[in-house]
Motif scaffolding. Structure first.
Motif, PDB file in Angstrom:
ATOM      1  N   ILE A  36       0.500  -1.668  -0.546  1.00  0.00           N
ATOM      2  CA  ILE A  36       0.328   0.156   0.072  1.00  0.00           C
ATOM      3  C   ILE A  36       0.861   1.408   0.059  1.00  0.00           C
ATOM      4  CG2 ILE A  36      -1.660   1.591   1.508  1.00  0.00           C
ATOM      5  CD1 ILE A  36      -2.094  -1.307   3.008  1.00  0.00           C
ATOM      6  N   ILE A  37       0.427   1.788  -0.729  1.00  0.00           N
ATOM      7  CA  ILE A  37       1.081   3.605  -0.720  1.00  0.00           C
ATOM      8  C   ILE A  37      -0.180   4.669   0.067  1.00  0.00           C
ATOM      9  CG2 ILE A  37       2.378   5.311  -1.939  1.00  0.00           C
ATOM     10  CD1 ILE A  37       2.618   1.877  -3.920  1.00  0.00           C
ATOM     11  N   TYR A  38       0.238   5.031   0.649  1.00  0.00           N
ATOM     12  CA  TYR A  38      -0.973   5.514   1.552  1.00  0.00           C
ATOM     13  C   TYR A  38      -0.812   6.909   0.674  1.00  0.00           C
ATOM     14  CZ  TYR A  38      -2.634   2.449   4.831  1.00  0.00           C
ATOM     15  OH  TYR A  38      -3.344   1.110   5.245  1.00  0.00           O
ATOM     16  N   VAL A  39      -2.086   7.636   1.191  1.00  0.00           N
ATOM     17  CA  VAL A  39      -1.092   9.787  -0.045  1.00  0.00           C
ATOM     18  C   VAL A  39      -1.864  10.655   1.069  1.00  0.00           C
ATOM     19  CG1 VAL A  39      -0.981  10.739  -1.861  1.00  0.00           C
ATOM     20  CG2 VAL A  39      -0.731   8.895  -2.367  1.00  0.00           C
ATOM     21  N   LEU A  40      -1.458  11.391   1.727  1.00  0.00           N
ATOM     22  CA  LEU A  40      -2.236  12.238   2.495  1.00  0.00           C
ATOM     23  C   LEU A  40      -2.817  13.550   1.218  1.00  0.00           C
ATOM     24  CD1 LEU A  40      -0.014  12.005   5.590  1.00  0.00           C
ATOM     25  CD2 LEU A  40      -2.099  11.346   5.243  1.00  0.00           C
ATOM     26  N   ASN A  41      -3.763  13.687   0.333  1.00  0.00           N
ATOM     27  CA  ASN A  41      -4.383  14.711  -0.246  1.00  0.00           C
ATOM     28  C   ASN A  41      -4.789  15.777   0.768  1.00  0.00           C
ATOM     29  OD1 ASN A  41      -4.179  15.355  -2.620  1.00  0.00           O
ATOM     30  ND2 ASN A  41      -6.526  15.107  -2.783  1.00  0.00           N
ATOM     31  N   LYS A  42      -4.864  16.752   0.219  1.00  0.00           N
ATOM     32  CA  LYS A  42      -4.849  18.604   0.145  1.00  0.00           C
ATOM     33  C   LYS A  42      -4.367  18.631   1.713  1.00  0.00           C
ATOM     34  CE  LYS A  42      -9.801  16.461  -1.602  1.00  0.00           C
ATOM     35  NZ  LYS A  42     -11.151  16.695  -0.942  1.00  0.00           N
ATOM     36  N   ALA A  43      -3.119  18.536   1.718  1.00  0.00           N
ATOM     37  CA  ALA A  43      -1.804  18.498   3.098  1.00  0.00           C
ATOM     38  C   ALA A  43      -1.790  19.915   3.023  1.00  0.00           C
ATOM     39  CB  ALA A  43      -0.407  17.122   2.601  1.00  0.00           C
ATOM     40  N   ASP A  44      -2.223  20.634   2.042  1.00  0.00           N
ATOM     41  CA  ASP A  44      -1.862  22.460   1.831  1.00  0.00           C
ATOM     42  C   ASP A  44      -2.743  23.010   3.323  1.00  0.00           C
ATOM     43  OD1 ASP A  44      -3.786  21.161  -0.111  1.00  0.00           O
ATOM     44  OD2 ASP A  44      -4.104  23.554  -0.274  1.00  0.00           O
ATOM     45  N   LEU A  45      -3.971  21.759   3.425  1.00  0.00           N
ATOM     46  CA  LEU A  45      -4.720  22.704   4.198  1.00  0.00           C
ATOM     47  C   LEU A  45      -4.371  22.246   5.642  1.00  0.00           C
ATOM     48  CD1 LEU A  45      -7.748  21.414   2.603  1.00  0.00           C
ATOM     49  CD2 LEU A  45      -6.773  23.445   2.339  1.00  0.00           C
ATOM     50  N   VAL A  46      -3.726  21.556   6.600  1.00  0.00           N
ATOM     51  CA  VAL A  46      -3.059  20.728   7.515  1.00  0.00           C
ATOM     52  C   VAL A  46      -1.846  21.106   7.718  1.00  0.00           C
ATOM     53  CG1 VAL A  46      -2.774  19.181   8.858  1.00  0.00           C
ATOM     54  CG2 VAL A  46      -4.499  19.114   7.042  1.00  0.00           C
ATOM     55  N   ALA A  47      -1.292  21.505   9.281  1.00  0.00           N
ATOM     56  CA  ALA A  47      -0.064  21.534   9.261  1.00  0.00           C
ATOM     57  C   ALA A  47       0.678  20.712   9.130  1.00  0.00           C
ATOM     58  CB  ALA A  47       0.056  22.304  10.966  1.00  0.00           C
ATOM     59  N   ASN A  48       2.057  21.315   8.755  1.00  0.00           N
ATOM     60  CA  ASN A  48       3.343  20.616   8.427  1.00  0.00           C
ATOM     61  C   ASN A  48       3.408  18.997   9.819  1.00  0.00           C
ATOM     62  OD1 ASN A  48       3.747  21.292   6.091  1.00  0.00           O
ATOM     63  ND2 ASN A  48       5.033  22.596   6.517  1.00  0.00           N
ATOM     64  N   ALA A  49       3.131  19.606  11.039  1.00  0.00           N
ATOM     65  CA  ALA A  49       3.293  18.388  12.209  1.00  0.00           C
ATOM     66  C   ALA A  49       2.440  17.744  12.025  1.00  0.00           C
ATOM     67  CB  ALA A  49       3.161  19.409  13.444  1.00  0.00           C
ATOM     68  N   ASP A  50       1.144  18.053  11.918  1.00  0.00           N
ATOM     69  CA  ASP A  50      -0.168  17.114  11.357  1.00  0.00           C
ATOM     70  C   ASP A  50       0.392  16.168  10.401  1.00  0.00           C
ATOM     71  OD1 ASP A  50      -1.673  17.421  14.144  1.00  0.00           O
ATOM     72  OD2 ASP A  50      -2.259  19.158  12.684  1.00  0.00           O
ATOM     73  N   ILE A  51       0.966  16.635   9.364  1.00  0.00           N
ATOM     74  CA  ILE A  51       0.614  15.420   8.117  1.00  0.00           C
ATOM     75  C   ILE A  51       2.406  14.639   8.412  1.00  0.00           C
ATOM     76  CG2 ILE A  51       2.242  15.410   5.741  1.00  0.00           C
ATOM     77  CD1 ILE A  51      -0.590  16.695   5.915  1.00  0.00           C
ATOM     78  N   GLU A  52       2.940  15.224   9.372  1.00  0.00           N
ATOM     79  CA  GLU A  52       5.069  13.826  10.001  1.00  0.00           C
ATOM     80  C   GLU A  52       4.806  13.257  10.442  1.00  0.00           C
ATOM     81  OE1 GLU A  52       7.683  14.006   8.050  1.00  0.00           O
ATOM     82  OE2 GLU A  52       6.247  15.661   6.754  1.00  0.00           O
TER      83      GLU A  52
END
Length: 277
Positions: A52-68
């Motif tokens: 599986i390759i998970y893709v966190l899309n719409k990452a511009d709408l979330v803070a970088n810390a949450d993405i990481e």
């Protein structure tokens, strides 16, 4: 309780399970604002033990810390995970690199034998998570049908996105039943459940409650409302409606219009970078 599972979704699940034998891996698109809510347990029967390759899309709408934070969560499970904003041209190429990383050894072995190995990936996700936008981004030809509402993609499509990679775009599928009410509302907030099957005043009031839990300054900063001394979320919605001039005859607040404004602003990122989980 929110529950929306039209007949075509059940049919889609069965078709995806049948088609999964043709796939080498799965590209699992998640809305970065609520990745956990986007996980559909029904997909386990489809994915089985394939990569599986998970893709966190719409990452511009979330803070970088949450993405990481979420990247590390999925990587710790042994999967690849990337983040992007699929509306930016060329961004989705990071997915191709992730697939090639997963199949690096196999690609090298086949190349040494003079065999052209085509990797086939099925794209999975809930409605309105950005699956077709990502496929369009990759192929650059607008070949996948998209729309800014849940349930646009309806048919199976095979699309070549690289000399050695083909994608099967699939319709978005929700859970047949939600065990967690918070997950259901999260998907409603981000537009994965069609607004026309919801009580949007109820959804918007729940969103207000969630935003107040996350940061009490969000609504005050955006709409200039006093967020103190209120007894229920609808009362706070009324304050927003009054500020935005959503009035009807008799001086009452048009709650439905106010709800639409709140949901539209949230989905467009106008309330700030917000992660719901």
């Amino acid at each position: 309780m929110i529950n929306w599972f039209p007949g075509h979704m059940n049919k889609t699940l069965k078709q995806m399970q049948a088609d999964s034998r043709l796939c080498d891996c799965f590209v699992y698109i998640l809305d970065a604002r609520c990745p956990k809510s986007c996980i559909n347990p029904e997909f386990v029967k489809i994915i089985k033990d394939k990569p599986i390759i998970y893709v966190l899309n719409k990452a511009d709408l979330v803070a970088n810390a949450d993405i990481e934070r979420f990247k590390q969560h999925f990587i710790s499970q042994g999967s690849e995970c990337v983040s992007l904003n699929a509306t930016v041209s060329g961004n989705a190429k990071i997915i191709i690199n992730a697939i090639k990383k997963v199949f690096k050894t196999k690609l090298e072995q086949n190349k040494a034998r003079g065999v052209n190995f085509i990797t086939r990936a099925m794209v999975l996700g809930v409605p309105n998570s950005g699956k077709s936008t990502i496929v369009n981004n990759l192929c650059g030809q607008g070949r996948a049908v998209t729309g800014n509402k849940a349930g646009v993609t309806r048919s199976k499509q095979w699309i070549k996105v690289d000399a050695n990679i083909e994608f099967m775009d699939t319709p978005g599928v929700l859970l047949p039943n939600f065990d967690d009410e918070n997950y259901a509302y999260n998907l409603a907030f981000v537009g994965s459940v069609r607004d026309d099957v919801l009580n949007i005043v109820d959804v918007a009031s729940k969103l207000i409650g969630r935003l107040m839990q996350i940061d009490t300054n969000i609504l005050q900063t955006k709409y200039g409302v006093d967020v103190s001394n209120y007894t229920h979320d609808v009362e706070l919605m009324e304050r927003v409606g009054k500020k935005r001039g959503c009035m009807i005859k008799g001086g009452e607040i048009d709650l439905e219009r106010t709800a639409k404004i709140l949901l539209t602003d949230f989905r467009a990122g106008k309330l700030g970078k917000i992660c719901l989980e």
